[in-house]
Scaffold this active site. Structure first.
Site, PDB file in Angstrom:
ATOM      1  N   SER A   1      36.352 -30.944 -11.321  1.00 44.36           N
ATOM      2  CA  SER A   1      36.849 -32.098 -11.784  1.00 44.36           C
ATOM      3  C   SER A   1      35.776 -32.876 -12.739  1.00 44.36           C
ATOM      4  O   SER A   1      34.784 -32.055 -13.074  1.00 44.36           O
ATOM      5  CB  SER A   1      36.599 -33.221 -10.517  1.00 44.36           C
ATOM      6  OG  SER A   1      35.473 -33.224  -9.961  1.00 44.36           O
TER       7      SER A   1
ATOM      8  N   ASP B   1      40.711 -30.055 -13.021  1.00 44.28           N
ATOM      9  CA  ASP B   1      41.395 -30.846 -12.144  1.00 44.28           C
ATOM     10  C   ASP B   1      41.149 -32.185 -12.512  1.00 44.28           C
ATOM     11  O   ASP B   1      40.249 -32.907 -13.162  1.00 44.28           O
ATOM     12  CB  ASP B   1      40.862 -30.924 -10.688  1.00 44.28           C
ATOM     13  CG  ASP B   1      41.394 -31.301  -9.482  1.00 44.28           C
ATOM     14  OD1 ASP B   1      42.454 -31.435  -9.614  1.00 44.28           O
ATOM     15  OD2 ASP B   1      40.550 -31.730  -8.788  1.00 44.28           O
TER      16      ASP B   1
ATOM     17  N   ASP C   1      46.061 -35.556 -16.180  1.00 41.10           N
ATOM     18  CA  ASP C   1      46.843 -36.710 -15.251  1.00 41.10           C
ATOM     19  C   ASP C   1      46.859 -38.008 -16.182  1.00 41.10           C
ATOM     20  O   ASP C   1      45.907 -38.644 -15.973  1.00 41.10           O
ATOM     21  CB  ASP C   1      45.775 -36.761 -13.989  1.00 41.10           C
ATOM     22  CG  ASP C   1      46.344 -37.462 -13.169  1.00 41.10           C
ATOM     23  OD1 ASP C   1      47.400 -37.976 -13.032  1.00 41.10           O
ATOM     24  OD2 ASP C   1      45.582 -37.810 -11.904  1.00 41.10           O
TER      25      ASP C   1
ATOM     26  N   HIS D   1      48.459 -32.316  -4.525  1.00 44.07           N
ATOM     27  CA  HIS D   1      47.256 -32.892  -4.434  1.00 44.07           C
ATOM     28  C   HIS D   1      46.776 -33.262  -3.150  1.00 44.07           C
ATOM     29  O   HIS D   1      47.963 -33.399  -2.207  1.00 44.07           O
ATOM     30  CB  HIS D   1      46.882 -33.584  -5.586  1.00 44.07           C
ATOM     31  CG  HIS D   1      46.783 -33.210  -6.977  1.00 44.07           C
ATOM     32  ND1 HIS D   1      45.728 -33.236  -7.444  1.00 44.07           N
ATOM     33  CD2 HIS D   1      47.618 -32.370  -7.635  1.00 44.07           C
ATOM     34  CE1 HIS D   1      45.757 -32.680  -8.637  1.00 44.07           C
ATOM     35  NE2 HIS D   1      47.030 -32.081  -9.160  1.00 44.07           N
TER      36      HIS D   1
ATOM     37  N   ILE E   1      42.631 -28.286  -2.359  1.00 43.92           N
ATOM     38  CA  ILE E   1      41.850 -28.660  -1.146  1.00 43.92           C
ATOM     39  C   ILE E   1      40.170 -28.809  -1.553  1.00 43.92           C
ATOM     40  O   ILE E   1      39.762 -27.950  -2.275  1.00 43.92           O
ATOM     41  CB  ILE E   1      41.797 -27.548  -0.175  1.00 43.92           C
ATOM     42  CG1 ILE E   1      43.330 -27.396   0.298  1.00 43.92           C
ATOM     43  CG2 ILE E   1      41.097 -27.745   0.738  1.00 43.92           C
ATOM     44  CD1 ILE E   1      43.661 -26.007   1.142  1.00 43.92           C
TER      45      ILE E   1
ATOM     46  N   SER F   1      38.432 -32.024  -0.064  1.00 40.76           N
ATOM     47  CA  SER F   1      37.748 -32.564   1.200  1.00 40.76           C
ATOM     48  C   SER F   1      37.306 -31.830   2.412  1.00 40.76           C
ATOM     49  O   SER F   1      36.350 -31.919   2.987  1.00 40.76           O
ATOM     50  CB  SER F   1      38.479 -33.766   1.744  1.00 40.76           C
ATOM     51  OG  SER F   1      38.740 -34.540   0.554  1.00 40.76           O
TER      52      SER F   1
HETATM   53  P1  13P Z   1      41.623 -33.255  -0.790  1.00 36.29           P
HETATM   54  O1  13P Z   1      40.945 -34.646  -0.817  1.00 36.29           O
HETATM   55  O2  13P Z   1      42.734 -33.789   0.180  1.00 36.29           O
HETATM   56  O3  13P Z   1      41.052 -32.225  -0.580  1.00 36.29           O
HETATM   57  O4  13P Z   1      42.138 -33.178  -2.292  1.00 36.29           O
HETATM   58  C1  13P Z   1      41.974 -32.677  -3.241  1.00 36.29           C
HETATM   59  C2  13P Z   1      42.717 -32.712  -4.644  1.00 36.29           C
HETATM   60  O5  13P Z   1      43.598 -33.057  -4.689  1.00 36.29           O
HETATM   61  C3  13P Z   1      41.909 -32.126  -5.785  1.00 36.29           C
HETATM   62  O6  13P Z   1      42.652 -32.543  -6.992  1.00 36.29           O
HETATM   63  O1  G3H Z   2      41.191 -34.936  -6.568  1.00 37.50           O
HETATM   64  C1  G3H Z   2      40.010 -35.027  -6.445  1.00 37.50           C
HETATM   65  C2  G3H Z   2      38.717 -33.965  -6.023  1.00 37.50           C
HETATM   66  O2  G3H Z   2      38.656 -34.069  -4.798  1.00 37.50           O
HETATM   67  C3  G3H Z   2      37.715 -34.162  -6.919  1.00 37.50           C
HETATM   68  O3  G3H Z   2      36.934 -35.094  -6.360  1.00 37.50           O
HETATM   69  O4  G3H Z   2      36.264 -36.385  -8.596  1.00 37.50           O
HETATM   70  O5  G3H Z   2      34.634 -36.349  -6.442  1.00 37.50           O
HETATM   71  O6  G3H Z   2      34.828 -34.517  -7.821  1.00 37.50           O
HETATM   72  P1  G3H Z   2      35.546 -35.673  -7.450  1.00 37.50           P
HETATM   73 ZN    ZN Z   3      43.780 -34.064  -6.848  1.00 34.66          ZN
END
Ligand code: 13P
Ligand code: G3H
Ligand code: ZN
Length: 327
Positions: A50, A83, A105, A229, A273, A275
């Site tokens: 990300s 991401d 996005d 997501h 995934i 979290s």
């Molecule tokens: P979670 O927060 O449900 O793990 O989603 C992660 C995600 O969508 C990353 O793009």
């Molecule tokens: O969708 C989001 C992901 O969980 C990434 O989270 O932006 O805190 O790295 P982050």
């Molecule tokens: Zn996401």
């Protein structure tokens, strides 16, 4: 094999009725935990980065750690994916750095802007003559706000993806996969308790995913890979370990794994995934500190964290994604 894009992975996943796990990477232990699990189970995997991860770890470190994992598991199809890219410039930078897949996005922008920017990213990413390789592009339609905002559920009037837009969007952009909103949401607190019911043991049960929207989207886009997501399940065993060892995560709740399995059997080819990895790692480290108050060598507690990341991914591949032995 070198890093791969997601094209072949998704073609096989669609036909085989399973999904590829897309796991967020932020440091070495996470990269190792994920790829050790995927390697042991012979499962293709997507490692995604990300903007926050790029800021935290420095993009170059993450790329090199992922390349080290590729060397360690030469038989495994591994994609390096951006991401939630929020601009053409960020997608371009990642492509130029060697990412094999990117997400643009623009789902929070007006529809026509989403079409325009996604089309521009696809033009750049798909230019094999200029780049020498095809970079796959994911985009998003709909927003993941979900049930907690009391959104209306009629098609076209909510944050849920409007199936009437998907053909136009895919045709005009040339995008390779599409993230849709069917009731998942980001983070460890996906639903307010008052929006859930309780089972006979008093455990919160969230509102079900809108598999009807998924099916309508797939009817309009036959054979086209769909992405989910916000698909962590927030395992209560980890929440309990965290809370029992000095943490405070009341009412953390996720998406039931059986619903994700159902989505993976349909057209969903990528399940995101993050979290659950955070929870697994945090639970292990909190427990380690509680059990070994004398420890101060990061290798001692980060090892436990890494072991739990591997355990989370092993469980996902076997019980949710169905991608074991699909490499
Ligand atoms: P979670 O927060 O449900 O793990 O989603 C992660 C995600 O969508 C990353 O793009
Ligand atoms: O969708 C989001 C992901 O969980 C990434 O989270 O932006 O805190 O790295 P982050
Ligand atoms: Zn996401």
């Amino acid at each position: 094999m070198p890093l791969v894009n997601t094209k072949e992975m998704f073609e096989k996943a669609y036909k085989g009725g399973y999904a590829i796990g897309a796991f967020n990477v932020n440091n070495m232990e996470i990269v190792q935990g994920i790829t050790e699990a995927a390697g042991a189970l012979n499962s293709p995997v997507i490692l995604q980065v990300s903007s926050g991860a790029r800021k935290y770890a420095n993009a170059k470190y993450l790329i090199h750690m992922v390349k080290a994992a590729v060397e360690n598991f030469p038989e495994l199809p591994i994609a390096l994916h951006l991401d939630h890219g929020d601009s053409f410039e960020l997608c371009k930078a990642c492509i130029d750095d060697g990412f094999t897949s990117v997400m643009i996005d623009y789902s929070g922008h007006p529809y026509e802007e989403n079409v325009e920017v996604t089309r521009k990213v696809c033009e750049y990413a798909h230019d094999v003559k200029a780049r020498g390789r095809y970079i796959t592009v994911e985009a998003e339609l709909g927003t993941l706000a979900g049930v907690e905002d009391d959104v209306k559920v009629e098609f076209g009037k909510s944050s849920y993806t409007d199936p009437e837009q998907v053909q136009d969007f895919v045709n005009r952009t040339g995008v390779d996969s599409l993230a849709i909103a069917i009731g998942t949401s980001h983070g460890a607190y996906k639903f307010k308790p008052e929006k859930c019911t309780r089972n006979k043991d008093g455990v919160l049960v969230p509102p079900p995913l809108r598999l009807d929207i998924l099916e309508e989207v797939s009817r309009r886009l036959p054979g086209f890979p769909i992405v989910l997501h916000g698909s962590s399940s927030v395992p209560q065993e980890y929440v309990e370990i965290i809370n029992a060892n000095g943490g405070k995560m009341p009412d953390a709740i996720g998406i039931p794994e059986n619903e994700l399995r159902e989505a993976a059997k349909r057209s969903v080819c990528k399940i995101n995934i993050d979290s659950d990895l955070r929870l697994g790692m945090t639970a292990a480290i909190r427990k380690h500190f509680a059990e070994h108050p004398d420890h101060f060598d990061p290798r001692q507690y980060l090892k436990d964290g890494r072991d739990n990341v591997r355990a989370v991914v092993t469980h996902k591949i076997k019980e949710v994604l169905g991608s074991e032995n699909k490499a």
